[in-house]
Design an enzyme around this catalytic site. Sequence first.
Site, short mmCIF file in Angstrom:
data_model
loop_
_atom_site.label_atom_id
_atom_site.label_comp_id
_atom_site.label_asym_id
_atom_site.label_seq_id
_atom_site.Cartn_x
_atom_site.Cartn_y
_atom_site.Cartn_z
N ARG A 1 46.59 33.07 30.90
CA ARG A 1 47.73 33.53 31.54
C ARG A 1 48.42 32.46 32.04
O ARG A 1 47.90 31.45 32.69
CB ARG A 1 47.02 34.28 32.91
CG ARG A 1 47.91 35.42 33.58
CD ARG A 1 47.13 36.09 34.44
NE ARG A 1 46.50 35.26 35.56
CZ ARG A 1 46.06 35.62 36.73
NH1 ARG A 1 46.15 37.01 37.01
NH2 ARG A 1 45.55 35.07 37.59
N TYR B 1 49.32 34.36 48.87
CA TYR B 1 48.74 33.02 48.49
C TYR B 1 49.30 33.04 47.04
O TYR B 1 48.96 31.61 46.40
CB TYR B 1 47.37 32.83 48.65
CG TYR B 1 46.41 33.98 48.09
CD1 TYR B 1 46.23 34.08 46.75
CD2 TYR B 1 45.92 34.70 49.02
CE1 TYR B 1 45.18 35.09 46.30
CE2 TYR B 1 45.09 35.99 48.55
CZ TYR B 1 44.81 35.86 47.21
OH TYR B 1 43.96 36.95 46.61
N LYS B 2 49.89 33.90 46.48
CA LYS B 2 50.05 33.87 45.00
C LYS B 2 51.77 33.37 44.88
O LYS B 2 52.01 32.02 45.34
CB LYS B 2 50.13 35.15 44.38
CG LYS B 2 48.72 35.34 44.09
CD LYS B 2 48.33 36.76 43.68
CE LYS B 2 46.75 37.08 43.47
NZ LYS B 2 46.40 38.36 43.34
N ASP C 1 50.20 48.16 45.09
CA ASP C 1 49.61 46.77 45.30
C ASP C 1 50.96 46.02 44.68
O ASP C 1 51.01 45.88 43.49
CB ASP C 1 48.51 46.60 44.65
CG ASP C 1 47.60 45.33 45.13
OD1 ASP C 1 48.52 44.22 45.26
OD2 ASP C 1 46.44 45.22 44.89
N PHE D 1 43.29 45.96 39.11
CA PHE D 1 42.56 44.89 39.59
C PHE D 1 41.21 45.27 40.09
O PHE D 1 41.36 46.28 40.90
CB PHE D 1 43.33 44.33 40.61
CG PHE D 1 42.84 42.99 41.18
CD1 PHE D 1 42.98 41.82 40.31
CD2 PHE D 1 42.13 42.71 42.21
CE1 PHE D 1 42.60 40.54 40.78
CE2 PHE D 1 41.51 41.41 42.52
CZ PHE D 1 41.75 40.60 41.75
#
Length: 413
Positions: free
Chosen positions: A373, A223-224, A198, A118
């Site tokens: 995605r 928040y995912k 991560d 990322f």
Amino acid sequence: MTILTELDHAPFRDRFVIADPQVVYLDGNSLGRLPKATVARLQNVVADEWGQALIGSWNQAWLPIARRVGDKIGSLIGAAPGETLVCDSTSINLYKTAWALLQHRGKRRTIVTDAANFPTDLYVLDGLRQPVDPAMRVQPLMLDHADHTQVQTVLEQALNADTALVCLSHVHYKTGYAFDLPQVTALAHAHGAPILWDLSHSVGAVPLDVGTPRVDAAVGCTYKYLNGGPGAPAFLMVRSDWIERLQNPIPGWFGAARPFEFGSAYEPHPGIERFAVGTPPILSLAAVEPGVDLTCEAGMHALRQRGWQLMQFFFELFDQRLQKLGFALVTPRHPQAAGSHVSLSHPAAWQITQDLVQRHRVIPDFRGPDIIRFGITPLYTLGREIEQAVAALESSVTRGTYQSFPEQRQGVT
Ligand SMILES: *Cc1c(COP(=O)(O)O)cnc(C)c1O
């Protein structure tokens, strides 16, 4: 149809705000849905704790949240109580934990990571070289996520006595590939290097055990899959035997042993709290807890079992209906090697995504240059939503309706 009926049974879906049931929301891996309990919790924090009790709420209600919710997240990832804290953003937590581990590098000078990691992870690691040691280098590995053996081989060849830190995202945000966390952790340790994971796309998506073998440190988003809300503070986990040996690069008062004594000399907190910096954003922090509670209540193994059934359903529909239309499946089909999102590539991915969102009211997201995605969030995704997404993809390509959208990319997702 029996399979669909079973996959349409999501016992926790009712616990979320579903504003428009016609919208197929498959972007919970970027921003999870709003738990109903969060609405009530925020109401309470604002109206009562802030509005009525004012400053008194710090002691009563607010100071314990970061550790309490940290421990709950810790229970989801296999960490022991006292090893996990909610604070700051994932980027900042990555910086703090990587910096701290690198202070113990001795003569080692290489940070090993995934070239496709990322972006924030790559930027942070690169940005650490200057403050830590400009002679250090970041080694971004070319890993083929479609080939687990290649990944293992390249990692094995890369790690050596110069490795100062291994830093990887457990589930890759774009491909959905999941590293073999225990094996890669053991590999880093065999070369005397600490590992920093991560877990942004893993926590709440797949069961994790940072305890066997014992991961040095981890960070991740709330928040995912944890449904903490936009910009919710992240978490960090540090193995207990490291905590007292690691320093926070930003020695702020909230990481001090006794912040409210207002002493002029910094003395770090003995516990995981030393990784806090300043005053936590209480509204956002309080909003993290209800989503975490739902995940704990559902249990990660049950959630993954349901999530993987949904993933398999998507794979079957891909074989039957999408492969022949120019889509390729990017996400590995093995439960040990995949997270909880399905990534498809297609040359017209950007336009198809626009068509899905605007014409079909199916919300996936686009990751350049050519990936669409689909987040499979086991708490609330239904089998019928996957079927609707596949039907929309099929329709967009067979009718060519995606061609009415510009090829030029715009916007956030
Ligand atoms: C989403 C995500 C982040 C986000 O970091 P923030 O600091 O919260 O913006 C970081 N790393 C990975 C792997 C992610 O998927």
